[in-house]
Design an enzyme around this catalytic site. Structure first.
Site, PDB file in Angstrom:
ATOM      1  N   GLU A 559      30.086  54.572  40.846  1.00 29.41           N
ATOM      2  CA  GLU A 559      29.707  53.336  40.143  1.00 29.41           C
ATOM      3  C   GLU A 559      30.071  52.189  41.062  1.00 29.41           C
ATOM      4  OE1 GLU A 559      27.999  53.221  37.448  1.00 29.41           O
ATOM      5  OE2 GLU A 559      28.049  55.405  37.378  1.00 29.41           O
ATOM      6  N   CYS A 593      32.168  43.559  38.366  1.00 29.80           N
ATOM      7  CA  CYS A 593      30.973  44.087  39.029  1.00 29.80           C
ATOM      8  C   CYS A 593      29.714  43.518  38.398  1.00 29.80           C
ATOM      9  CB  CYS A 593      30.971  45.600  38.956  1.00 29.80           C
ATOM     10  SG  CYS A 593      31.033  46.211  37.280  1.00 29.80           S
TER      11      CYS A 593
HETATM   12  P1  NAD Z   1      36.787  49.325  47.076  1.00 27.44           P
HETATM   13  O1  NAD Z   1      35.517  50.001  47.381  1.00 27.44           O
HETATM   14  O2  NAD Z   1      37.436  48.595  48.175  1.00 27.44           O
HETATM   15  O3  NAD Z   1      37.858  50.401  46.577  1.00 27.44           O
HETATM   16  C1  NAD Z   1      37.702  51.184  45.433  1.00 27.44           C
HETATM   17  C2  NAD Z   1      38.689  52.332  45.473  1.00 27.44           C
HETATM   18  O4  NAD Z   1      38.297  53.230  46.509  1.00 27.44           O
HETATM   19  C3  NAD Z   1      40.114  51.913  45.810  1.00 27.44           C
HETATM   20  O5  NAD Z   1      41.018  52.712  45.109  1.00 27.44           O
HETATM   21  C4  NAD Z   1      40.189  52.194  47.305  1.00 27.44           C
HETATM   22  O6  NAD Z   1      41.512  52.375  47.757  1.00 27.44           O
HETATM   23  C5  NAD Z   1      39.386  53.470  47.386  1.00 27.44           C
HETATM   24  N1  NAD Z   1      38.804  53.791  48.683  1.00 27.44           N
HETATM   25  C6  NAD Z   1      38.146  52.955  49.502  1.00 27.44           C
HETATM   26  N2  NAD Z   1      37.726  53.643  50.593  1.00 27.44           N
HETATM   27  C7  NAD Z   1      38.121  54.918  50.431  1.00 27.44           C
HETATM   28  C8  NAD Z   1      38.008  56.100  51.223  1.00 27.44           C
HETATM   29  N3  NAD Z   1      37.426  56.094  52.396  1.00 27.44           N
HETATM   30  N4  NAD Z   1      38.521  57.223  50.740  1.00 27.44           N
HETATM   31  C9  NAD Z   1      39.135  57.258  49.547  1.00 27.44           C
HETATM   32  N5  NAD Z   1      39.308  56.177  48.775  1.00 27.44           N
HETATM   33  C10 NAD Z   1      38.798  55.023  49.221  1.00 27.44           C
HETATM   34  O7  NAD Z   1      36.541  48.411  45.822  1.00 27.44           O
HETATM   35  P2  NAD Z   1      37.560  47.395  45.137  1.00 27.44           P
HETATM   36  O8  NAD Z   1      37.691  46.188  45.981  1.00 27.44           O
HETATM   37  O9  NAD Z   1      38.802  48.110  44.736  1.00 27.44           O
HETATM   38  O10 NAD Z   1      36.775  47.028  43.799  1.00 27.44           O
HETATM   39  C11 NAD Z   1      35.756  46.089  43.743  1.00 27.44           C
HETATM   40  C12 NAD Z   1      34.411  46.779  43.830  1.00 27.44           C
HETATM   41  O11 NAD Z   1      34.249  47.687  42.747  1.00 27.44           O
HETATM   42  C13 NAD Z   1      33.252  45.814  43.719  1.00 27.44           C
HETATM   43  O12 NAD Z   1      32.267  46.191  44.633  1.00 27.44           O
HETATM   44  C14 NAD Z   1      32.750  46.043  42.308  1.00 27.44           C
HETATM   45  O13 NAD Z   1      31.403  45.687  42.128  1.00 27.44           O
HETATM   46  C15 NAD Z   1      32.986  47.485  42.136  1.00 27.44           C
HETATM   47  N6  NAD Z   1      33.073  47.860  40.729  1.00 27.44           N
HETATM   48  C16 NAD Z   1      32.026  48.541  40.181  1.00 27.44           C
HETATM   49  C17 NAD Z   1      32.063  48.854  38.828  1.00 27.44           C
HETATM   50  C18 NAD Z   1      30.932  49.584  38.160  1.00 27.44           C
HETATM   51  O14 NAD Z   1      31.129  50.074  37.051  1.00 27.44           O
HETATM   52  N7  NAD Z   1      29.771  49.655  38.755  1.00 27.44           N
HETATM   53  C19 NAD Z   1      33.162  48.491  38.066  1.00 27.44           C
HETATM   54  C20 NAD Z   1      34.217  47.813  38.673  1.00 27.44           C
HETATM   55  C21 NAD Z   1      34.162  47.503  40.009  1.00 27.44           C
END
Ligand code: NAD
Ligand code: FAD
Length: 807
Positions: A559, A593
């Site tokens: 997501e 998001c």
């Molecule tokens: P992010 O992508 O930086 O990180 C999300 C999670 O993934 C974190 O726990 C991070 O540590 C982990 N992660 C990142 N790279 C990884 C890897 N290579 N291996 C394993 N884990 C990894 O996102 P963020 O800054 O934490 O959150 C904001 C983002 O989330 C925005 O893009 C937002 O739109 C999205 N979001 C989407 C929804 C939805 O339902 N579509 C809901 C909330 C947030």
């Protein structure tokens, strides 16, 4: 249509014309058609109109307080008191000189406390002649009967007499919707006869209140006749009141021997809509006297059985809805602010390898538990979280910098996720017998996949963390839970609480939040499925890591983010649009998001809307998240701050600023970014990546460009949320149909999806689905095994032969 109705229910468009139309048989209370204003500019215009009316008419004035303050909310009471009370006093002083009353209109329930606070301050700070100040009281309020005591005491203590206008209440449908939505008990009665009886009870009490003068506002002949009966042979002064354009027949008679006052709206057509809609609802409601013209005795009606209206608890058929927390109740606010967050938890984090080993070793034992066993534990988690809503919300305020309303909403969402997934799992297991020909039994079994990894973002540290965890657990998977590093403290408490309530420690373990460590886990073949929520970029990296693994191809739910647009045509309602776009773009500092990133405005009405938007942005309050007054607090960290600032710098350089929330000389809390909005000359230029902050791009379009814009949005392949503002059904139906996005919202903002009601998730670059909080969510967490048993193989079809339908 508006014009025709306006002629019936609105006395005139100007004060002078209204004076000419006065009927000497009646007295008047003039209302300048003030509706809730969205900004100071409009509020000041309304105030000037009220003051002008007080000066020109020698009659009473009815003032709607939400019209003269753009943020007429309890949380804002300090500013409301300091700015509004002197203004009201000025109007009241003119009324006093004219020997008439300034009535304070009654509005939505959430404003009742603040209205009483304003009244108290007005009476305590200024001294007025008796009955200069009037206050409308709604009998449909369950607390109306006791509010009379408050008003009487207030009048007594300030040595004044208050004029009380008793009404039944004009916002009944809004109150019902709001309470259901907020998970709160109905503040108003839900049976019409209860309101009627409450009205009569309040009327009697008012007639016996020493410091209150009565005005009975109703068009219902039964209510009028009962009041006449109550007042027979009594010398207490009172009057009847009616609305302009209603009850004329009834009051022509009554005005011959009793004083009758007409509530007379005055204003231009452009300001009529909200008032007319209330009159339309009132005149068209089948419970209303003016609609059915039947004189009904409420005491007889009371004895009839009636189907109750669903309250927040019973809104969903198969599960209890989450309970809300009333942040418009002063006592509840105090309680929340005084409740400390529980101490942090020091949850042990083992190495990735060790953690996965514990979980995989325990997998069989956990999957062998019955669904009922797992459901019981998870429902206990939901109940315990619901009970802990205050400390959990405080934790979100402290570590994720959420405002209180957002924190409460997130805890409710989490509780809903848990209960909904339990309900869905039950359905999955129950409805697994497939239709079949006789002589064979066909059953699908839904088996857990194994150890599941949940990777979550920081922006919903409860809901998006716990939702997928519970989906995996309830279907019998063990779970490796990877929180975002920014909200690790919250995750530790959540995991500890889950263990405390009964989730075995070996079925749910926390993973090191570090990306490198988490990536090791993703690569580990013992992990049988991954739910990821975060940016598209991270999702892609994880997808590649999974693709490189040997062995089975595992499910990957992602997501991700979006570049969410709001599209408005020239028929949209500007006030509504401006409220929705400011909320959608700037609430949670734009760190949702689903937040509105782009507003596409049709040229024809763009000037008015941009002007209103500019002024609306001025009334946003910046501050620390633990200040209830704050609308927008800081962004999550320095990295996010820098990225947003880079985009602002780019816009600053190349585009036209509509508005940025002024700091007004104040030092803002660290990492706070004032919301800003820019008109962009080329919308395509900024559509490359999601900027996760309080920043709105606005593009003013020519009608002929719309198709091209919609195609462009579709081709961008981001597809999370879209909001459409239009009063033309064909317009919003066509746009909804055309757009490739997960969630479309019409004439409302595009944030705050509710579990089961608005299953949430994107399309294309915005997510793989299935939708969170939707009916298909659990399927990836299980593998389906189908078993067909030939029940005739042992010699014959005993079931068919003994079926008594043959006889
Ligand atoms: P992010 O992508 O930086 O990180 C999300 C999670 O993934 C974190 O726990 C991070 O540590 C982990 N992660 C990142 N790279 C990884 C890897 N290579 N291996 C394993 N884990 C990894 O996102 P963020 O800054 O934490 O959150 C904001 C983002 O989330 C925005 O893009 C937002 O739109 C999205 N979001 C989407 C929804 C939805 O339902 N579509 C809901 C909330 C947030
Ligand atoms: P009735 O037909 O007897 O009652 C209709 C009312 O019953 C509805 O409006 C609603 O309040 C209530 N009702 C309907 N269905 C249900 C149900 N299922 N359960 C519970 N209750 C139900 N309203 C305000 O809110 N604030 C004001 O400041 C205000 N000022 C007014 C000033 C004047 C002079 C007048 C005449 C009205 C004012 N009103 C105000 C509007 C007023 O609330 C409505 O006109 C009034 O409710 C209609 O009541 P009635 O006795 O004329 O009609």
């Amino acid at each position: 249509m508006v014009k025709t109705m306006g002629n019936v229910f609105v006395m005139a468009d100007t004060v002078d014309k209204a004076i000419e139309k006065k009927d000497p048989r009646y007295t008047y209370s003039f209302d300048m058609l003030g509706e809730a204003s969205t900004n100071w500019e409009d509020a000041n215009v309304y105030y000037d109109k009220y003051l002008e009316a007080a000066n020109k008419f020698e009659d009473s004035i009815s003032v709607k307080l939400s019209a003269i303050h753009p943020r007429y909310e309890l949380k804002n009471y300090k500013d409301v008191i300091s700015t509004m009370v002197p203004k009201l006093a000025a109007i009241a002083r003119v009324c006093e000189e004219n020997n008439v009353t300034m009535f304070i209109d009654a509005e939505e329930t959430r404003r009742l406390d603040i209205s009483i606070m304003v009244l108290e301050e007005l009476l305590k700070t200024y001294k007025f002649a008796d009955n200069t100040i009037g206050f409308a009281l709604q009998a449909y309020q369950k607390r109306a009967f006791w509010v009379i005591d408050t008003l009487n005491t207030l009048a007594e203590h300030t040595h004044s007499k208050l004029h009380i206008r008793l009404v039944k209440g004009a916002y009944w449908d809004t109150e019902i919707k709001q309470a259901q939505q907020d998970g709160l008990d109905f503040p108003v009665f839900t049976r019409k006869e209860h309101t009627d009886i409450s009205y009569l009870a309040c009327a009697r009490k008012l007639l016996h209140s020493e410091y209150l003068t009565c005005a009975f506002a109703t068009h219902n002949p039964f209510t009028v006749a009962t009041i006449q009966h109550y007042t027979k042979n009594k010398d207490k002064e009172f009057e009847f009141q009616k609305l302009y354009g209603m009850g004329d027949g009834l009051f022509e008679q009554i005005s011959q021997n009793m004083p009758v006052r007409i509530y007379a709206p005055v204003g231009e057509y452009k300001d009529l809509l909200a008032y007319l809609i209330r009159r339309l609802l009132e005149n068209g409601a089948n419970t209303s006297f003016v609609f059915n013209q039947k004189v009904i005795d409420p005491f007889i009606e009371l004895k009839k059985e009636k189907k109750p209206i669903s309250d927040w608890k019973t809104l969903y058929k198969n599960r209890i809805n989450s309970k809300g927390y009333d942040l418009t109740d002063p006592a509840m606010i105090d309680y929340m602010l005084d409740t400390p967050t529980h101490p942090e938890q020091d949850e042990e984090i083992l190495s990735v390898d060790e953690t996965i080993k514990i979980l995989t070793d325990y997998q069989e034992q956990w999957s062998n538990t019955t669904f009922e066993h797992r459901a019981k534990i998870l429902l206990a988690c939901a109940d315990s979280l619901e009970e802990e809503i205050i400390s959990a919300s405080n934790r979100l305020v402290k570590y994720a910098f959420k405002t209180y309303p957002n924190a409460v909403a997130e805890i409710r969402e989490t509780v809903d996720f848990i209960r909904y997934y339990v309900e869905q799992a039950e359905k999955l297991y129950k409805e697994n017998i497939k239709p079949s020909y006789t002589g064979e039994q066909n059953i699908t079994h839904y088996n857990p996949r194994g150890t599941w990894m949940v990777i979550s973002p920081w922006n919903f540290p409860y809901a998006i963390f716990l939702g997928p965890i519970c989906a995996a657990l309830v279907t019998g998977n063990t779970v490796l839970a990877k929180p975002a590093p920014q909200t690790l403290e919250i995750a530790k408490v959540i995991i500890a609480s889950m263990h405390h309530v009964g989730v075995p420690e070996n079925a749910l373990r926390i993973c090191d939040p570090d990306i490198e460590q988490a990536a090791e886990a993703v690569k580990d073949e013992r992990i049988c499925g991954v739910t990821f929520t975060g940016s598209h970029k991270s999702a892609k990296t994880i997808q590649r890591l999974i693709a490189e693994r040997d062995g089975p191809i595992i499910p990957f739910i992602a997501e991700t983010g979006g570049i969410n647009c709001m599209v408005a045509d020239s028929t949209c309602l500007p006030e509504q649009l401006v409220q929705d776009v400011t909320h959608g773009a700037f609430d949670s500092a734009g760190q949702r998001c689903s937040a509105t990133r782009y507003l596409f405005l049709q040229k024809e009405n763009s000037k008015t809307i941009l002007h209103m938007l500019k002024h609306r942005m001025k009334v946003i309050t910046l501050g620390n998240s633990d200040d209830l007054n704050t609308d927008v607090s800081r962004v999550i960290d320095g990295e996010a701050f820098t990225k947003i600032q880079e985009r602002i710098a780019q816009l600053e350089e190349n585009e036209e600023l509509i508005a940025t929330k002024s700091r007004n000389g104040k030092t803002l809390p660290k990492l706070t970014i004032p919301p800003s909005a820019y008109i962009v000359s080329d919308y395509k230029q900024y559509f490359d990546e999601e900027i996760f902050g309080p920043l709105l791009h606005v593009y003013v379009y020519d009608k002929n460009e719309l198709d091209e814009i919609l195609n462009f949005i579709n081709n961008s392949k981001f597809g999370l949320t879209l909001s459409i503002h239009s009063r033309v059904t064909r317009f919003y139906e066509n746009v909804s149909k055309k757009m490739k996005v997960g969630n479309v919202y019409v004439n409302r903002d595009q944030i705050g999806a509710v579990v089961e009601t608005q299953p949430f998730g994107g399309y294309g670059l915005s997510g793989t689905g299935p939708k969170a909080g939707g009916p298909n969510y659990l399927l990836p967490y299980v593998w389906e095994k189908h078993i067909s048993i030939n029940t005739t193989a042992i010699g014959g079809d005993t079931v068919l032969l003994t079926d008594d339908r043959q006889t």
